[in-house]
Enzyme design. Structure first.
Site, PDB file in Angstrom:
ATOM      1  CD  GLU A 137       9.108  11.734  12.824  1.00  0.00           C
ATOM      2  OE1 GLU A 137       8.145  11.564  12.696  1.00  0.00           O
ATOM      3  OE2 GLU A 137       9.960  11.574  12.690  1.00  0.00           O
ATOM      4  CE  LYS A 160      -2.230   2.527   1.979  1.00  0.00           C
ATOM      5  NZ  LYS A 160      -1.759   4.281   1.621  1.00  0.00           N
ATOM      6  CD  GLU A 170      12.022   3.095  10.271  1.00  0.00           C
ATOM      7  OE1 GLU A 170      11.215   4.371  10.622  1.00  0.00           O
ATOM      8  OE2 GLU A 170      11.743   3.840   9.781  1.00  0.00           O
ATOM      9  CB  CYS A 189      11.972   8.163   9.759  1.00  0.00           C
ATOM     10  SG  CYS A 189      13.267   6.567   8.901  1.00  0.00           S
TER      11      CYS A 189
END
Ligand code: NAD
Length: 494
Positions: free
Chosen positions: A394, A187, A262, A296
């Site tokens: 973040e 996906k 993750e 990330c």
């Protein structure tokens, strides 16, 4: 319409699939269509048809049939051959796939080509090598018993991909899953589904049995959610935000799916007085500004020891101004494209404003770049409160905060003062200090004298709220297999 002719900004034309890839062929989706926008111009590129819940059912049925059928009959060596074939075709098409990702995500074409596609090719080759080397143990318990284990595939794996490395994240997930004998439903992110859809053509050409690889573009809230909660799916591997990771964990609990998450990070980079400052500046710059800060593992908090703080801050700002060429991803020398979407653009600008309002000082950048597209200046903050949102949350953009520390203990305490634990970096010329600090940092990956240099042979994943499980290396084999223990009675009678 299964595909449309698309001309990329570099003049290359090709047939871009825009529908679902299920059971070895493209077919119309029955879910919501969604728009793909070029982040460099904010203009509409095309509309892709999203997979509905019924389409997800179809893909799961096709994948299950492949898993129970032809795919489980082939030998591990043959699985390796398929992966090698996929690697060869990726290598052949690497310029096209890199251009698709550059157009779709805004990353510089040269970076997509030299980094993302090279890595994707290598990841398929690397796991081709593992396919016939996955086996269990024999366990010695007593003369009257033979015990051994088998490492068996999990089955149908849903793989939910982010938009920051569209094709490379697909490679990280698909290659180990297939090597271990699983079947996959990919996906891609709704911002960047084009290269994953193109991958369906590569899968066809490589001759993989129908249903082994399926690609379902669609919205996270519809297609992703349906996949994560589907009782016919055995595993979900996800890369993206921690919040979405939480929601996937909940959906996946329906049948206690195996999960690999993750998620996000707010990674620290520590520079001690004795560091090689010139090298620290270069690595720290790449550590936050690469991919327009949309990584990330970005080292978005830089902690510098007081003796070299002023020198580092000045050198970092000078270097950032000198080397960061922001602009059209297809122009040579550009290393910094736009943010991927309007949502990300707004989000990053919101954080910059919040940092300003909280009293942090901007040393460089601090605003959008006028004109079309989602371009933001590389932004360097100092003097931020440790509780400010720019230090704690973040941002996922080209925004870094440089702060000061005095002692090793203080640096470690500040570095670990976060709910995240993906990566961390330490710069020092003292070998013992480098290793000592690396052990104290609560992170799944620690770099000594570098930042962001991952490798497909080395495990990748986080501590704390940065995730569960590991990708890459032999560790990914654990993520895509389950252990069966077999007890053989050699003579014990009851
Ligand atoms: P996201 O986590 O929502 O999206 C990542 C993937 O998850 C996409 O494929 C999306 O369609 C899918 N998804 C979304 N909701 C889902 C759900 N409920 N169930 C199943 N799948 C779902 O990320 P985003 O909203 O595109 O970006 C927001 C923030 O996420 C970014 O600002 C950044 O902080 C973070 N992010 C992190 C990474 C990473 O590499 N760790 C990658 C992308 C985004």
């Amino acid at each position: 319409m299964a595909s449309m002719n698309l001309t990329l900004p570099n003049g290359v034309s090709y047939e871009q699939p825009v529908d679902l890839f299920i059971n070895g062929s493209y077919r119309a989706a029955t879910g919501e269509p969604f728009d793909i926008t070029d982040p460099s111009t904010a203009k509409l590129v095309l509309t892709v048809n999203g997979a509905s819940i019924a389409d997800v059912d179809d893909a799961v049925n096709a994948a299950r049939a492949a898993f129970d059928g032809e795919w489980s009959e082939i030998t591990p060596v043959e699985r390796g051959d398929y992966l090698r074939k996929l690697a060869e075709l990726i290598d052949r098409d690497r310029a096209l796939i890199a251009a698709i990702d550059a157009y779709d995500s805004g990353k510089p074409y040269s970076v997509a080509l030299d980094a993302d596609l090279d890595e994707s090719y290598n990841v398929f080759k690397y796991y081709a090598g593992w396919a016939d080397k996955i086996y269990g143990d024999t366990i010695d318990t007593s003369p009257s018993k033979l015990a051994y284990t088998l490492q068996e595939p999990l089955g149908v794996c849903g793989q939910i991909i982010p938009w920051n490395f569209p094709f490379m994240m697909l490679a990280w997930k698909v290659a180990p899953a297939l090597a271990c004998g699983n079947v996959v439903i990919v996906k891609p992110a709704e911002q960047t589904p084009l290269s994953a859809l193109y991958f369906g053509k590569i899968v066809q050409e490589a001759g993989l049995p129908d249903g082994v690889v399926n690609v379902l573009p669609g919205l996270g809230s519809v297609t992703g959610k349906a996949l994560a909660g589907h009782l016919g799916v055995d595993k979900i591997a996800f890369t993206g935000s921690t919040n979405t990771g939480r929601s996937i964990m909940k959906s996946a609990s329906a049948n206690l799916k195996n999960i690999t998450l993750e998620c996000g990070g707010k990674s620290p980079l520590i520079i001690f007085d004795d560091a090689n400052l010139e090298q620290a500046v270069k690595w720290a710059h790449g550590g936050i500004m690469d991919n327009s800060g949309q990584v990330c593992t970005s080292t978005s908090r830089i902690y510098v020891q007081d003796g070299v703080y002023d020198d580092f801050a000045k050198a970092f700002v000078d270097y950032t101004k000198k080397v960061t060429v922001v602009g059209d991803p297809f122009k040579q020398d550009v290393q910094h494209g736009p943010q991927v979407s309007k949502a990300q653009f707004d989000r990053v600008l919101h954080y910059i404003e919040a940092g300003r309002k909280a009293g942090a000082k901007i040393l460089s950048g601090g605003s959008k770049i006028d004109g079309e597209g989602y371009f933001i200046q590389p932004t360097v903050f100092t003097e931020a409160d440790e509780n400010a949102s720019i230090v704690r949350e973040e941002i996922f953009g080209p925004v870094v905060v440089i702060s000061k520390f005095a002692t090793e203990n203080e640096a470690v305490a500040k570095a670990n003062n976060t709910s995240y634990g993906l990566a961390a970096a330490v710069f020092t010329e003292k070998i013992s200090r480098g290793h000592r600090v690396a052990r104290k940092l609560q992170a799944g990956m620690v770099w000594i004298n570098s930042s962001g240099d991952s490798h497909f042979g080395i495990p990748f994943g986080g501590y704390k709220s940065s995730g569960i499980g590991r990708e890459l290396g032999r560790y990914a084999l654990d993520a895509y297999t389950q252990t069966k223990a077999i007890h053989v009675n050699l003579g014990t009678e009851l």
